[in-house]
Design an enzyme around this catalytic site. Sequence first.
Site, mmCIF file in Angstrom:
data_model
loop_
_atom_site.group_PDB
_atom_site.id
_atom_site.type_symbol
_atom_site.label_atom_id
_atom_site.label_comp_id
_atom_site.label_asym_id
_atom_site.label_seq_id
_atom_site.Cartn_x
_atom_site.Cartn_y
_atom_site.Cartn_z
ATOM 1 C CG ASP A 186 34.452 35.299 50.765
ATOM 2 O OD1 ASP A 186 34.638 36.303 50.057
ATOM 3 O OD2 ASP A 186 34.610 34.137 50.338
ATOM 4 C CG HIS A 245 35.549 33.493 46.800
ATOM 5 N ND1 HIS A 245 35.648 33.107 48.129
ATOM 6 C CD2 HIS A 245 36.231 32.562 46.085
ATOM 7 C CE1 HIS A 245 36.352 31.991 48.210
ATOM 8 N NE2 HIS A 245 36.714 31.631 46.988
ATOM 9 C CB SER A 300 36.712 29.241 44.114
ATOM 10 O OG SER A 300 37.585 30.357 44.252
#
Length: 270
Positions: free
Chosen positions: A240, A243, A77
């Site tokens: 979150d 990340h 990601s």
Amino acid sequence: MNERSARSVTPGLAGRLGRAAAISLFAGTVGGAAVLAGEAFIARHRRYAEPELGLALRATIGRAGAAPLRLVLLGDSSALGVGVDRLEDTIGGQLANLLAEGPTGRRVHLSSVGVSGSRSTDLATQVARALLGERPDVALILIGANDATGLRRPSDAAAYLGAAVHRLREARVEVVVGTCPDLGAVRAIAPPLRQVVGWSGRRVARAQTTAVLEAGGSVVDLATETGPVFRADAGTLCQDGFHPSADGYRVWAHALLPAVVAAAAATTRR
């Protein structure tokens, strides 16, 4: 109490203490395992940032006429910039801008073949995609976090990464690898599970370093270079808690920049 009585009582007391200690250890182990299992369940079911589908995975950054540089990102990601919603805030966008504005002023053709959630076993497919069409000059690989959180064997993860680096180098692509970041800095995972995945991440990073160097790539130890900043500043993570945020990607970009500049310079000497 006489000496004989003392001798007869002591073994019994020692036995009871030993059993009590064993029961306490067992209870502590079971309790600790239950805590870790509970935290793992919570961590798995948290709401994490999703890839921003509106982000362009291909862009050209830099002035017309500047020396071109084809930069491709592979990995998980982080190679996509999950956690931000603007191209210029992604790791690729920030690096491309730094390369375009730097002393050598490159015109960067940026692309990414990374896939959110990827582990090192997924790199073979990404390498094949990266080598389709015009060959990139520099490949930046960001991988390892999902191997570490899944508690995969570091040697296995490193072997897949080393094979990917080897294939890219055989295709005459310069390769820079950002090793597994400091997972002990994430806020989405509570202690003591945070310490466990942090330990796992360090093991993965060490194995990655050896494999990449043996395959002919360059390595940037993201945990060592940027971990203290992430631990000190919660703003380096997005909402979150896992990340990177735009600030976090900026910290990574500056840590990776010297190795990427060196790789880009090597392409001009061919």
